[in-house]
Scaffold this motif. Sequence first.
Motif, short mmCIF file in Angstrom:
data_model
loop_
_atom_site.label_atom_id
_atom_site.label_comp_id
_atom_site.label_asym_id
_atom_site.label_seq_id
_atom_site.Cartn_x
_atom_site.Cartn_y
_atom_site.Cartn_z
N UNK A 14 84.77 45.52 61.17
CA UNK A 14 83.74 44.51 61.20
C UNK A 14 84.29 43.72 59.84
N UNK A 15 82.99 42.94 59.25
CA UNK A 15 83.34 42.17 57.91
C UNK A 15 82.20 42.47 56.81
N UNK A 16 82.38 42.21 55.70
CA UNK A 16 81.29 42.18 54.87
C UNK A 16 80.37 40.90 55.28
N UNK A 17 79.14 41.17 55.26
CA UNK A 17 77.88 40.07 55.52
C UNK A 17 78.44 39.37 56.87
N UNK A 18 78.10 40.42 57.81
CA UNK A 18 78.46 39.60 59.21
C UNK A 18 76.99 38.79 59.49
N UNK A 19 76.12 38.97 58.74
CA UNK A 19 74.84 38.31 59.00
C UNK A 19 75.11 36.72 58.84
N UNK A 20 75.87 36.39 58.04
CA UNK A 20 75.79 35.15 57.84
C UNK A 20 76.31 34.15 59.04
N UNK A 21 75.34 33.51 59.56
CA UNK A 21 75.29 32.50 60.59
C UNK A 21 76.41 31.31 60.46
N UNK A 22 76.04 30.84 59.07
CA UNK A 22 77.11 29.79 58.71
C UNK A 22 78.61 30.04 58.88
N UNK A 23 79.03 31.25 58.98
CA UNK A 23 80.63 31.48 59.20
C UNK A 23 80.63 32.05 60.59
N UNK A 24 80.93 31.42 61.64
CA UNK A 24 80.84 31.78 63.05
C UNK A 24 81.55 33.04 63.31
N UNK A 25 82.48 33.26 62.81
CA UNK A 25 83.41 34.45 62.99
C UNK A 25 82.57 35.72 62.41
N UNK A 26 81.99 35.52 61.40
CA UNK A 26 81.09 36.66 60.87
C UNK A 26 80.00 36.75 61.67
N UNK A 27 79.47 35.63 62.17
CA UNK A 27 78.13 36.03 63.18
C UNK A 27 78.56 36.74 64.48
N UNK A 28 79.69 36.36 65.11
CA UNK A 28 80.15 36.98 66.08
C UNK A 28 80.32 38.38 66.09
N UNK A 29 80.69 38.77 64.73
CA UNK A 29 80.82 40.55 64.54
C UNK A 29 79.63 40.89 64.27
N UNK A 30 78.59 40.02 63.95
CA UNK A 30 77.00 40.68 63.94
C UNK A 30 76.57 41.02 65.49
N UNK A 31 77.16 40.00 66.33
CA UNK A 31 76.79 40.10 67.71
C UNK A 31 77.25 41.37 68.32
N UNK A 32 78.57 41.84 67.90
CA UNK A 32 79.15 42.90 68.40
C UNK A 32 78.47 44.21 67.82
N UNK A 33 78.27 44.08 66.52
CA UNK A 33 77.43 45.15 65.98
C UNK A 33 76.32 45.68 66.69
N UNK A 34 75.29 44.40 66.85
CA UNK A 34 74.21 44.51 67.80
C UNK A 34 74.46 45.40 69.30
N UNK A 35 75.48 44.81 69.67
CA UNK A 35 76.09 45.65 71.36
C UNK A 35 76.32 46.93 71.04
N UNK A 36 76.87 47.40 69.85
CA UNK A 36 77.27 48.69 69.37
C UNK A 36 75.92 49.52 69.48
N UNK A 37 74.87 49.08 68.67
CA UNK A 37 73.66 49.77 68.40
C UNK A 37 73.33 49.99 69.91
N UNK A 38 73.13 48.96 70.86
CA UNK A 38 72.59 49.31 72.18
C UNK A 38 73.42 50.26 72.97
N UNK A 39 74.70 50.68 72.72
CA UNK A 39 75.34 51.08 73.66
C UNK A 39 75.27 52.59 73.88
N UNK A 40 74.51 53.10 72.79
CA UNK A 40 74.39 54.70 72.90
C UNK A 40 75.47 55.44 72.59
#
Length: 287
Positions: free
Chosen positions: A102-128
Amino acid sequence: MVLVTGAAGKTGLAVINALKAHNKGVRALIHREAQVNRVTSAGASEVVIGDMRDQALMHEAMSGLRKVYHICPNVNPDELTIGKLAIEAARENHISHFVYHSVLHPQVEMMPHHWLKMRVEEAIFESGLYFTILQPAPYMQNILAGWDAIVSSGIYTFPYHEATRLTLVDLMDVAQVALNVLTTPGHAGAIYELCGPDALNQIEIAAIIGDRLGIQVSTQQIDRLDWERQAKERGLGTYQIESLLKMFDYYERFGFIGSSSVIDWLLGRRSMSFSAFIDELVRPKIV
Ligand SMILES: NC(=O)c1ccc[n+]([C@@H]2O[C@H](COP(=O)([O-])OP(=O)(O)OC[C@H]3O[C@@H](n4cnc5c(N)ncnc54)[C@H](OP(=O)(O)O)[C@@H]3O)[C@@H](O)[C@H]2O)c1
């Protein structure tokens, strides 16, 4: 054997090198035939070629394996789609450890490519899946793209204010951490922020480079319009250019700073400082 996706990029090659140095087999997922030599020279013993947006390819790439190190191409508008395809293929193949670069601070919505990594992290949490997420800061190695120009002109250029502070990390240290989490137990569900020890501004970076080269290195902020023109000439797409401009703006306003505590703990030593990185770069090589 570990599948490394995005294998022919600078991150993928560093991870393959680290795995190879410890006799770990690598299957490399690459984009183009022309990249085969690059990954086999680095140590990959198997290669799968194609587009990561292809579900069948993702499935085939993971077939028969237990571990995956997923690297999405840099600043990619399809990062979430690719991430979800990788997760789905990992579930279908009963992958026992899924590591996401991923990347440092994926939580930053102002940086779209970071924000997309946050969403991937979210999908990983839900994947089991049994997962580990690495969140590296920008690499020290990014400086190398302009290295020859710095040496020849004595000018270090960047597209944000010279007071901007970043905690750059050594990509080789990041690759060591990748090896460590893939080959030792205890990393299930972990998210590791990976930053170097110094929060240097651009003036301090230029001073270290100048000191080690034995020349005066001055700083020069590139005008954003000039940067955009050059990026278009280099063939960067609209999404990449807009995302990177937002990133420069964010860096300039807030800096981009994390802690080196976690990487030091994972490496069992201090992570590479920027001055040691430049020392190594300029040290005469014995052949
Ligand atoms: N650079 C940094 O400082 C930094 C810091 C933290 C995190 N990261 C993250 O690290 C990751 C990797 O960055 P990188 O600079 O090493 O990667 P990269 O240079 O973008 O390389 C990724 C590889 O993926 C390939 N690729 C592109 N599109 C593809 C597709 N649709 N299907 C299959 N392969 C494809 C590229 O091949 P082509 O040459 O054919 O396009 C390239 O070989 C990124 O997600 C980035 O956000 C980077």
